[in-house]
Motif scaffolding. Structure first.
Motif, short mmCIF file in Angstrom:
data_model
loop_
_atom_site.label_atom_id
_atom_site.label_comp_id
_atom_site.label_asym_id
_atom_site.label_seq_id
_atom_site.Cartn_x
_atom_site.Cartn_y
_atom_site.Cartn_z
N ARG A 106 29.16 12.36 121.17
CA ARG A 106 28.93 13.36 120.07
C ARG A 106 29.81 12.55 118.76
O ARG A 106 29.84 13.04 117.79
N ASN A 107 30.32 11.44 119.17
CA ASN A 107 31.23 10.76 118.14
C ASN A 107 32.48 11.64 117.48
O ASN A 107 32.47 12.09 116.36
N LEU A 108 33.27 12.26 118.54
CA LEU A 108 34.22 13.12 118.08
C LEU A 108 35.50 12.21 118.20
O LEU A 108 35.71 11.50 119.00
N THR A 109 36.25 12.36 117.17
CA THR A 109 37.60 11.38 117.09
C THR A 109 38.70 11.70 117.95
O THR A 109 39.06 12.88 118.22
N ALA A 110 39.41 10.81 118.63
CA ALA A 110 40.59 11.30 119.36
C ALA A 110 41.81 11.51 118.72
O ALA A 110 42.80 12.02 119.37
N VAL A 111 42.04 10.96 117.37
CA VAL A 111 43.11 11.33 116.33
C VAL A 111 42.73 11.78 115.27
O VAL A 111 41.65 11.48 114.73
N PRO A 112 43.56 12.45 114.49
CA PRO A 112 43.39 13.00 113.02
C PRO A 112 43.59 11.99 112.16
O PRO A 112 44.25 11.00 112.33
N SER A 113 42.52 11.62 111.23
CA SER A 113 42.67 10.84 109.90
C SER A 113 42.79 11.61 108.60
O SER A 113 42.11 12.74 108.48
N LEU A 114 43.26 11.06 107.58
CA LEU A 114 43.32 11.30 106.27
C LEU A 114 42.93 10.13 105.32
O LEU A 114 43.49 9.13 105.69
N SER A 115 42.07 10.54 104.22
CA SER A 115 41.70 9.29 103.61
C SER A 115 41.63 9.58 101.95
O SER A 115 41.80 10.84 101.51
N LEU A 116 41.76 8.36 101.28
CA LEU A 116 41.70 8.69 99.84
C LEU A 116 40.24 7.96 99.46
O LEU A 116 39.63 6.96 99.96
N THR A 117 39.13 8.84 98.89
CA THR A 117 37.94 8.35 98.58
C THR A 117 38.02 7.45 97.36
O THR A 117 38.79 7.92 96.15
N LEU A 118 37.39 6.36 97.13
CA LEU A 118 37.66 5.34 96.04
C LEU A 118 36.46 5.35 94.97
O LEU A 118 35.37 5.27 95.47
N ASP A 119 36.74 5.50 93.72
CA ASP A 119 35.91 5.23 92.68
C ASP A 119 34.86 4.09 92.80
O ASP A 119 33.99 4.01 92.70
N ALA A 120 35.57 3.16 93.03
CA ALA A 120 34.91 1.80 92.46
C ALA A 120 34.15 1.17 93.98
O ALA A 120 33.40 -0.05 93.46
N LEU A 121 34.29 1.82 94.93
CA LEU A 121 33.40 1.25 95.99
C LEU A 121 32.50 2.33 96.40
O LEU A 121 32.60 3.51 96.97
N ARG A 122 30.89 2.07 95.89
CA ARG A 122 29.96 2.95 95.98
C ARG A 122 28.84 2.31 96.75
O ARG A 122 28.47 1.37 96.77
N THR A 123 27.95 3.33 97.41
CA THR A 123 26.87 3.09 97.92
C THR A 123 25.85 4.09 97.14
O THR A 123 26.11 5.25 97.12
N THR A 124 24.48 3.57 96.82
CA THR A 124 23.68 4.36 96.27
C THR A 124 22.43 4.63 97.26
O THR A 124 21.94 3.22 97.83
N THR A 125 21.89 5.72 97.61
CA THR A 125 20.76 5.38 98.76
C THR A 125 19.56 6.54 98.13
O THR A 125 20.10 7.45 97.88
N HIS A 126 18.49 5.84 98.50
CA HIS A 126 17.25 6.68 98.20
C HIS A 126 16.45 6.97 99.54
O HIS A 126 16.18 6.11 100.14
N VAL A 127 16.15 8.09 99.68
CA VAL A 127 15.12 8.50 100.98
C VAL A 127 14.01 9.07 100.41
O VAL A 127 14.02 10.10 99.59
N GLN A 128 13.06 8.75 101.06
CA GLN A 128 11.58 9.45 100.65
C GLN A 128 11.14 9.54 101.96
O GLN A 128 10.65 8.44 102.78
N PHE A 129 10.83 10.84 102.44
CA PHE A 129 9.77 11.13 103.37
C PHE A 129 8.53 10.76 103.19
O PHE A 129 8.04 11.39 102.23
N ASP A 130 7.56 10.03 104.04
CA ASP A 130 6.40 9.59 103.58
C ASP A 130 5.33 9.91 104.57
O ASP A 130 5.68 9.00 105.79
N LEU A 188 44.45 6.72 104.99
CA LEU A 188 45.93 6.53 104.85
C LEU A 188 46.57 6.87 106.02
O LEU A 188 47.67 6.38 106.31
N ALA A 189 45.83 7.76 106.97
CA ALA A 189 46.33 7.80 108.53
C ALA A 189 45.19 7.60 109.29
O ALA A 189 44.01 8.18 108.74
N LYS A 190 45.17 6.52 110.17
CA LYS A 190 43.95 5.98 110.66
C LYS A 190 43.08 6.92 111.78
O LYS A 190 43.93 7.29 112.67
N TYR A 191 41.79 6.32 111.78
CA TYR A 191 41.11 6.86 112.92
C TYR A 191 40.76 5.62 113.82
O TYR A 191 40.43 4.84 113.18
N TRP A 192 40.91 5.66 115.12
CA TRP A 192 40.80 4.51 115.90
C TRP A 192 40.70 5.05 117.51
O TRP A 192 41.48 5.32 117.91
#
Ligand code: DP6
Length: 320
Positions: free
Chosen positions: A24-48, A13-17
């Motif tokens: 270290r990937n630290l941002t130059a500007v503050p940002s504010l967001s809304l997390t969205l229910d309908a856009l999802r990622t499912t991730t499985h990690v297995q150390f082997d 809602l307030a952008k990071y760019w």
């Protein structure tokens, strides 16, 4: 040594760019967001123990090159923290088009950071996982938290601002075109900071827009939030447009949606637009107006689909 996680994408809602520190990937500007229910990622990690290198399967296809390198970099940090060397098999799937400016890296790295730390048995809280995700992709730091989240300039981790129930809103994602974007966010913002004469102005003014958006969320003031979000969007894109060569993510349909949003507002409907590093336009509105706004967006020439989103929950471990 395995874990499965669901994380939701977020829209700023307030952008990071722009970065304060790219190592270290630290941002130059503050940002504010809304997390969205309908856009999802499912991730499985297995150390082997039997693996010679990390493996990545992205949306059903084995993936190498840069995506896998970014995954390995995050896994290396987890291995360092856990004091182990074991390689991992990562299987990840998005339920929305990857790399089309729909912030797949946000939910992707949030899910990976949480799944990898849980699979490695690291007792990090969501803030600690957020710091790990941020090092890979700063917008991902915000996706650990449901509802409204903030990442301050130079901060290690994102913070919770308010749960979604505090201020019920609808974000309509108008998909204008699919297919991979030309320039990814990481490269796009580096290019902007190196070549755009408007970049310093963006960095100077972004904190004020962040404060306006932050206050408006706490006070549940949609017009104030919407104004800050649109200005943050336009200022961020102005800095990109002034880069050399200019970065132009807009397609004709993006502009048609923006004009439609302004026309809706002129007729009394509180609807506000935002765009990221892609052609899609996201429109913020009140739940009571969502139906009407969605219909208006679908009528815009070039809009292929509208995904209706509400506030989503925290990233979390699931069974299976
Ligand atoms: C336009 O988080 O993808 O979506 O930290 O380099 O991975 P990296 O960038 P990324 O940038 C997101 C930029 C944005 C605005 C935002 O989400 O705040």
């Amino acid at each position: 040594m395995q874990a499965k996680v669901i994380a939701h994408s977020n829209i700023a809602l307030a952008k990071y760019w722009g970065k304060l520190d790219s190592e270290r990937n630290l941002t130059a500007v503050p940002s504010l967001s809304l997390t969205l229910d309908a856009l999802r990622t499912t991730t499985h990690v297995q150390f082997d123990e039997s693996l010679a290198s990390d493996e990545l399967v992205l949306d059903g296809r084995p993936s190498a090159g840069r995506p896998r390198e970014r995954v390995t970099r995050l896994l290396d940090r987890v291995r360092e923290l856990a004091g182990m060397q074991t390689r991992a098999r990562v299987t990840t799937a998005n339920d929305f088009p990857t790399a089309a400016g729909l912030a797949s890296s946000a939910s992707g790295f949030a899910a990976l950071a949480l799944a990898a730390t849980r699979a490695a048995g690291l007792p990090l809280d969501l803030g600690g996982v957020s710091a790990l995700a941020r090092a890979s992709s700063a917008s991902a730091a915000r996706s650990l938290f449901g509802g409204f989240a903030a990442l301050r300039a130079g901060a290690e981790q994102a913070e919770r601002v308010a749960p979604g129930e505090h201020f019920p809103l609808v974000m309509l994602v108008a998909l204008t075109a699919t297919g991979p974007k030309d320039v990814g966010s990481t490269d796009g913002m580096q290019h902007t900071s190196r070549t755009s004469p408007y970049y310093p102005a963006w960095v100077e003014h972004a904190p004020r827009l962040f404060e306006q958006a932050h206050g408006a969320v706490l006070e549940r003031d949609l017009p104030r939030l919407g104004e800050a979000m649109e200005q943050s969007t336009l200022m961020m894109h102005a800095s990109m447009l002034a880069a050399a060569p200019g970065l132009l993510y807009w397609v004709p349909a993006s502009l048609r949606v923006i004009h439609e949003v302004r026309a809706l507002r002129a007729r009394g409907t509180a609807a506000y637009f935002t765009m990221d590093a892609g052609p899609h336009v996201k429109v913020l509105t009140a739940p009571a107006d969502a139906e009407r706004v969605e219909r208006a967006l679908l009528d815009c020439d070039g809009v292929e689909r509208v995904v209706r989103c509400q506030a989503g929950p925290d990233a979390r471990e699931v069974q299976g």
